[in-house]
Design an enzyme around this catalytic site. Structure first.
Site, short mmCIF file in Angstrom:
data_model
loop_
_atom_site.label_atom_id
_atom_site.label_comp_id
_atom_site.label_asym_id
_atom_site.label_seq_id
_atom_site.Cartn_x
_atom_site.Cartn_y
_atom_site.Cartn_z
N ASP A 33 45.69 36.52 38.66
CA ASP A 33 45.06 36.77 40.10
C ASP A 33 43.82 36.13 40.34
O ASP A 33 43.24 36.50 41.16
CB ASP A 33 44.92 38.25 40.31
CG ASP A 33 44.08 38.95 39.24
OD1 ASP A 33 43.87 38.35 38.34
OD2 ASP A 33 43.49 39.97 39.58
N GLU A 34 43.53 35.29 39.17
CA GLU A 34 42.04 34.63 39.56
C GLU A 34 42.22 33.08 39.16
O GLU A 34 43.12 32.72 38.12
CB GLU A 34 41.13 35.17 38.69
CG GLU A 34 41.21 35.30 37.54
CD GLU A 34 39.97 35.87 36.76
OE1 GLU A 34 38.84 35.46 36.91
OE2 GLU A 34 40.13 36.83 35.99
N ASP B 91 39.09 35.33 43.28
CA ASP B 91 39.23 36.49 42.47
C ASP B 91 40.10 37.43 43.36
O ASP B 91 39.39 37.84 44.41
CB ASP B 91 38.15 37.33 41.85
CG ASP B 91 38.51 38.07 41.01
OD1 ASP B 91 39.65 38.57 40.75
OD2 ASP B 91 37.60 38.74 40.39
#
Length: 413
Positions: free
Chosen positions: A113-114, A17
């Protein structure tokens, strides 16, 4: 790679993350921003602008996502504001996932983003060492910090990655749950939003422990099939696999209606599209998914049928959003001939819990005014789509990066 693949029964899942992703990318492009209170916001010149996300330095001053820009500036007079640059963020995201795939092909992007990594079939190094190496490389090569959760399943890995930010690595096992997870308020559990937590409170479920030991029949009656899944997760049970192809699944939900007679009346057409939007929205909500692509079917009186589709900027599921997109799509392609049948289909569906809005400024600020989903936006933004990588991300020709930054020199597209 130095990792050796083997067949084993154990599961080792990492959830990577990225920390304050948009702000971190801006700092990577312009190192002069590093260590300073930075916020990404819409309508920078206006008081009504909304904070999309901010750096940890800004958070230390009380600035949070969804906060009006005027309030953020009052809390932090030296706050630096930047407008979102989504092309830049997508480029950074691609570089991040390419780095993860150097370790295994079992990488499942969840959002820009993860993502999850399955290291179950590798030996040669302990999971913690691999997580540390990934974290170090993301900082050294991409200038992007992250937190990583290491666990035997996706749910626990997701919960673990959120425990230490920024630059944290947390191992979470099932045996750790009574001490680590169960005492937490139920709204802090992944998959439980504000409204769901309020419903659970009505039956005496206030902590994750309460949910883990709740009456399954009672919770299922309250929340439907999702209630059963939440109880399982609260007990550390999650058998979902890391699926690299999940983002390419082409699932769909749609409805169509044959008109009683052919029509060219716009008010009648809009009414049909509105009813179809309602029925599709109900089905999307029932399955707890959102559509990232919309398809409209048009059949004319002569039985000629055409379909037109549109890739959406943001995942949608509400009736008003479906109606807006479908109406716009229809009237941009209708040739004014009599209509016999209309259809609306939501495609490229994503699970509601995993859907992350790639926010444009207008839609973000409109949504921020919508209280029922404000908490969802807040949760989303509190977190925040063969070569060796070098420092920075090379921008495309049309990009005009800050002079002298590492991104303008070494990153690839």
């Amino acid at each position: 790679m130095w990792l050796v693949e083997q067949v084993v029964s154990r599961r080792i899942i990492l959830h990577v993350d990225m920390n304050s992703f948009y702000a971190s990318v801006e700092m990577a492009y312009d190192p002069s921003l590093k260590g300073k209170p930075l916020a990404i916001a819409g309508n920078v010149e206006e008081r009504k602008g909304i904070i999309v996300t901010c750096s940890y330095e800004a958070r230390a001053k009380g600035v949070t996502a969804t906060m009006p820009l005027w309030q953020a500036r009052r809390l932090c007079p030296d706050l630096i504001i930047r407008k979102p640059n989504f092309e830049r963020y997508r480029t950074a995201s691609q570089a991040m996932f390419e780095l993860l795939r150097e370790y295994t092909h079992l990488v499942e992007p969840v959002s820009i983003d993860e993502g999850y990594i399955d290291l179950s079939n590798f030996e040669g190094s302990r999971p913690l060492e691999i997580a540390e190496l990934i974290q170090e490389r993301l900082v050294d090569e991409l200038l992007l910090p992250c937190s990583i959760g290491v666990a035997p399943n996706k749910f626990l890995a997701k919960m673990a990655s959120n425990m230490k930010k920024p630059l944290g690595i947390t191992i979470l096992r099932k045996r750790d749950m009574p001490k680590t997870l169960w005492p937490l308020p139920v709204h802090e559990m992944h998959g439980v939003g504000g409204k769901t937590a309020e419903k659970l409170h009505t039956i005496g479920v206030h902590t994750i422990y309460d949910l883990a030991h709740a009456n399954e029949v009672q919770v299922k009656k309250l929340l439907g099939v999702n209630g059963e899944r939440l109880i399982q997760k609260a007990n550390g049970i999650d058998n979902r696999e890391v699926n690299p192809n999940a983002i390419y699944d082409f699932k769909s939900i749609g409805n169509s209606k044959t008109l009683a007679k052919n029509t060219t009346k716009e008010n009648e057409i809009r009414e049909v599209l509105k009813k179809l939007s309602h029925s599709v929205s109900v089905r999307l909500k029932r399955k707890e998914v959102l559509a990232t692509k919309l398809l409209v079917t048009i059949r004319y009186g002569n039985l000629k049928t055409i379909t037109r589709s549109k890739k959406l900027n943001n995942p949608i599921g509400e009736e008003k959003d479906l109606f807006h997109e479908a109406t716009e799509l229809f009237f941009s392609h209708w040739n004014d001939e009599p209509i016999r049948l209309l259809g609306i289909t939501g495609q490229d569906l994503v699970e509601k819990d995993d859907a992350v809005k790639q926010l444009d400024l207008f839609s973000y600020e409109q949504d921020a005014k919508d209280e029922p989903i404000l908490s969802i936006i807040d949760q989303i933004n509190q977190k925040y789509g063969e070569q060796l990588l070098k420092k920075g991300i090379k921008v495309k020709g049309k990009e005009t990066p800050t002079p002298g930054t590492s991104f303008s020199k070494d990153f690839f597209t």
